[in-house]
Design a protein around this motif. Structure first.
Motif, PDB file in Angstrom:
ATOM      1  N   LEU A 146       0.937  -1.041   0.054  1.00  0.00           N
ATOM      2  CA  LEU A 146      -0.022   0.154   0.090  1.00  0.00           C
ATOM      3  C   LEU A 146       0.982   1.229   0.085  1.00  0.00           C
ATOM      4  O   LEU A 146       0.546   2.379  -0.674  1.00  0.00           O
ATOM      5  CB  LEU A 146      -1.011  -0.036   1.344  1.00  0.00           C
ATOM      6  CG  LEU A 146      -2.173  -0.858   1.023  1.00  0.00           C
ATOM      7  CD1 LEU A 146      -2.961  -0.681   2.496  1.00  0.00           C
ATOM      8  CD2 LEU A 146      -3.086  -0.504  -0.166  1.00  0.00           C
ATOM      9  N   ARG A 147       1.983   1.321   0.807  1.00  0.00           N
ATOM     10  CA  ARG A 147       2.778   2.436   0.771  1.00  0.00           C
ATOM     11  C   ARG A 147       3.334   2.590  -0.481  1.00  0.00           C
ATOM     12  O   ARG A 147       3.545   3.811  -0.820  1.00  0.00           O
ATOM     13  CB  ARG A 147       3.926   2.251   1.783  1.00  0.00           C
ATOM     14  CG  ARG A 147       3.683   2.421   3.312  1.00  0.00           C
ATOM     15  CD  ARG A 147       2.906   3.447   3.821  1.00  0.00           C
ATOM     16  NE  ARG A 147       4.024   4.475   3.711  1.00  0.00           N
ATOM     17  CZ  ARG A 147       3.519   6.013   3.901  1.00  0.00           C
ATOM     18  NH1 ARG A 147       2.111   6.195   3.995  1.00  0.00           N
ATOM     19  NH2 ARG A 147       4.525   6.824   3.824  1.00  0.00           N
ATOM     20  N   ILE A 148       3.962   1.473  -1.300  1.00  0.00           N
ATOM     21  CA  ILE A 148       4.539   1.689  -2.327  1.00  0.00           C
ATOM     22  C   ILE A 148       3.444   2.434  -3.516  1.00  0.00           C
ATOM     23  O   ILE A 148       3.789   3.375  -4.258  1.00  0.00           O
ATOM     24  CB  ILE A 148       5.221   0.447  -3.187  1.00  0.00           C
ATOM     25  CG1 ILE A 148       6.126   0.194  -2.304  1.00  0.00           C
ATOM     26  CG2 ILE A 148       5.416   0.719  -4.470  1.00  0.00           C
ATOM     27  CD1 ILE A 148       6.887  -1.359  -2.534  1.00  0.00           C
ATOM     28  N   PHE A 149       2.132   1.681  -3.503  1.00  0.00           N
ATOM     29  CA  PHE A 149       1.203   2.059  -4.321  1.00  0.00           C
ATOM     30  C   PHE A 149       1.169   3.531  -4.023  1.00  0.00           C
ATOM     31  O   PHE A 149       0.451   4.579  -4.917  1.00  0.00           O
ATOM     32  CB  PHE A 149      -0.045   1.266  -4.391  1.00  0.00           C
ATOM     33  CG  PHE A 149      -0.665   1.091  -5.692  1.00  0.00           C
ATOM     34  CD1 PHE A 149      -1.127   2.086  -6.413  1.00  0.00           C
ATOM     35  CD2 PHE A 149      -0.996  -0.090  -6.356  1.00  0.00           C
ATOM     36  CE1 PHE A 149      -1.805   1.943  -7.709  1.00  0.00           C
ATOM     37  CE2 PHE A 149      -1.427  -0.306  -7.344  1.00  0.00           C
ATOM     38  CZ  PHE A 149      -2.046   0.748  -8.156  1.00  0.00           C
ATOM     39  N   ASN A 150       0.833   3.920  -2.852  1.00  0.00           N
ATOM     40  CA  ASN A 150       0.299   5.294  -2.336  1.00  0.00           C
ATOM     41  C   ASN A 150       1.460   6.084  -2.991  1.00  0.00           C
ATOM     42  O   ASN A 150       1.188   7.186  -3.338  1.00  0.00           O
ATOM     43  CB  ASN A 150       0.349   5.579  -0.926  1.00  0.00           C
ATOM     44  CG  ASN A 150      -0.445   6.865  -0.744  1.00  0.00           C
ATOM     45  OD1 ASN A 150      -1.513   7.186  -1.038  1.00  0.00           O
ATOM     46  ND2 ASN A 150       0.149   7.636   0.291  1.00  0.00           N
ATOM     47  N   HIS A 151       2.626   5.806  -2.888  1.00  0.00           N
ATOM     48  CA  HIS A 151       3.947   6.654  -3.852  1.00  0.00           C
ATOM     49  C   HIS A 151       3.561   6.816  -4.960  1.00  0.00           C
ATOM     50  O   HIS A 151       3.851   8.183  -5.491  1.00  0.00           O
ATOM     51  CB  HIS A 151       5.115   5.864  -3.202  1.00  0.00           C
ATOM     52  CG  HIS A 151       6.198   6.496  -4.118  1.00  0.00           C
ATOM     53  ND1 HIS A 151       6.957   7.672  -3.993  1.00  0.00           N
ATOM     54  CD2 HIS A 151       7.025   6.106  -5.242  1.00  0.00           C
ATOM     55  CE1 HIS A 151       7.738   7.955  -4.862  1.00  0.00           C
ATOM     56  NE2 HIS A 151       7.929   6.773  -5.676  1.00  0.00           N
ATOM     57  N   ILE A 152       3.331   5.868  -5.733  1.00  0.00           N
ATOM     58  CA  ILE A 152       2.787   6.119  -7.343  1.00  0.00           C
ATOM     59  C   ILE A 152       1.920   7.149  -7.344  1.00  0.00           C
ATOM     60  O   ILE A 152       1.761   8.081  -8.115  1.00  0.00           O
ATOM     61  CB  ILE A 152       2.400   4.887  -7.820  1.00  0.00           C
ATOM     62  CG1 ILE A 152       3.551   3.778  -7.734  1.00  0.00           C
ATOM     63  CG2 ILE A 152       2.001   4.872  -9.313  1.00  0.00           C
ATOM     64  CD1 ILE A 152       3.014   2.397  -8.072  1.00  0.00           C
ATOM     65  N   HIS A 153       0.718   6.907  -6.378  1.00  0.00           N
ATOM     66  CA  HIS A 153      -0.315   8.025  -6.527  1.00  0.00           C
ATOM     67  C   HIS A 153      -0.024   9.428  -6.333  1.00  0.00           C
ATOM     68  O   HIS A 153      -0.460  10.344  -7.091  1.00  0.00           O
ATOM     69  CB  HIS A 153      -1.378   7.331  -5.709  1.00  0.00           C
ATOM     70  CG  HIS A 153      -2.507   8.491  -5.622  1.00  0.00           C
ATOM     71  ND1 HIS A 153      -3.436   8.671  -6.827  1.00  0.00           N
ATOM     72  CD2 HIS A 153      -2.955   9.259  -4.755  1.00  0.00           C
ATOM     73  CE1 HIS A 153      -4.218   9.542  -6.627  1.00  0.00           C
ATOM     74  NE2 HIS A 153      -4.011  10.140  -5.257  1.00  0.00           N
ATOM     75  N   VAL A 154       0.801   9.438  -5.117  1.00  0.00           N
ATOM     76  CA  VAL A 154       1.360  11.137  -4.714  1.00  0.00           C
ATOM     77  C   VAL A 154       2.351  11.559  -5.889  1.00  0.00           C
ATOM     78  O   VAL A 154       1.868  12.883  -6.205  1.00  0.00           O
ATOM     79  CB  VAL A 154       2.113  10.944  -3.506  1.00  0.00           C
ATOM     80  CG1 VAL A 154       2.902  12.239  -3.124  1.00  0.00           C
ATOM     81  CG2 VAL A 154       1.121  10.354  -2.237  1.00  0.00           C
TER      82      VAL A 154
END
Length: 174
Positions: A40-48
């Motif tokens: 989730l942290r990695i995917f959130n980084h993509i999104h940010v």
């Protein structure tokens, strides 16, 4: 008229993000808590990063001070935000003229450094950046015994345009 290749890449990105979010939904947060959180942290980084560059494309302030958020969103909240931004990116690319795409824009990175890229370069950055990090999430899924989606461009193109499967190089040359 936008580049058909660039538009295809953003349709692919939206599809690949959705495929991976579906796969993440099969990861048991209770059993694989650390892996679930990391994914989730990695995917959130993509999104940010996508959101930061959305603001750069619009020549607006983004308000981020880092390339991730302090809090980790739930999968449901992340899916909603990613889907909304992916749809915006597809629409944005569809409306982008070649001249607008080639126009260099100045912006600031979250660390305060100055940057300058054309809109096309920014958009290509989002495609490559997301693909890199989706691969890392795929490795996490494998380590948890989950087969990651086949989220390659070729898979997307042949699923979204099945008529491509009916041609071979001999028929294309005619």
């Amino acid at each position: 008229m936008p580049s058909s290749t660039l538009l295809s890449l953003f349709r692919y990105k939206a599809w690949a993000d959705g495929e991976l979010l579906d796969a993440l939904a099969t990861l048991d947060a209770a059993q694989d808590g650390e892996a679930h959180h990391t994914a989730l942290r990695i995917f959130n980084h993509i999104h940010v990063v996508d959101a930061i560059f959305q603001a750069n494309l619009l020549e607006e302030r983004h308000g981020f001070t880092a390339t991730n958020t302090p809090e980790t969103p739930t999968l449901t909240a992340l899916r909603s935000a990613v889907t909304k931004l992916d749809n915006w990116l597809v629409d944005y690319v569809a409306s982008l003229s070649p001249q607008e795409g080639a126009t260099p824009l100045s912006f600031r990175f979250v660390d305060g450094d100055k940057g300058q890229m054309s809109r096309d370069e920014m958009l290509l950055h989002l495609v490559t950046h997301g693909g890199y990090h989706r691969g890392a999430i795929g490795r996490i899924l494998v380590q948890c015994g989950i087969t990651p989606p086949r989220d390659t461009l070729t898979t997307f193109l042949h699923r979204s345009e099945p008529e491509r499967r009916g041609q071979d190089s001999a028929s294309l040359a005619q």
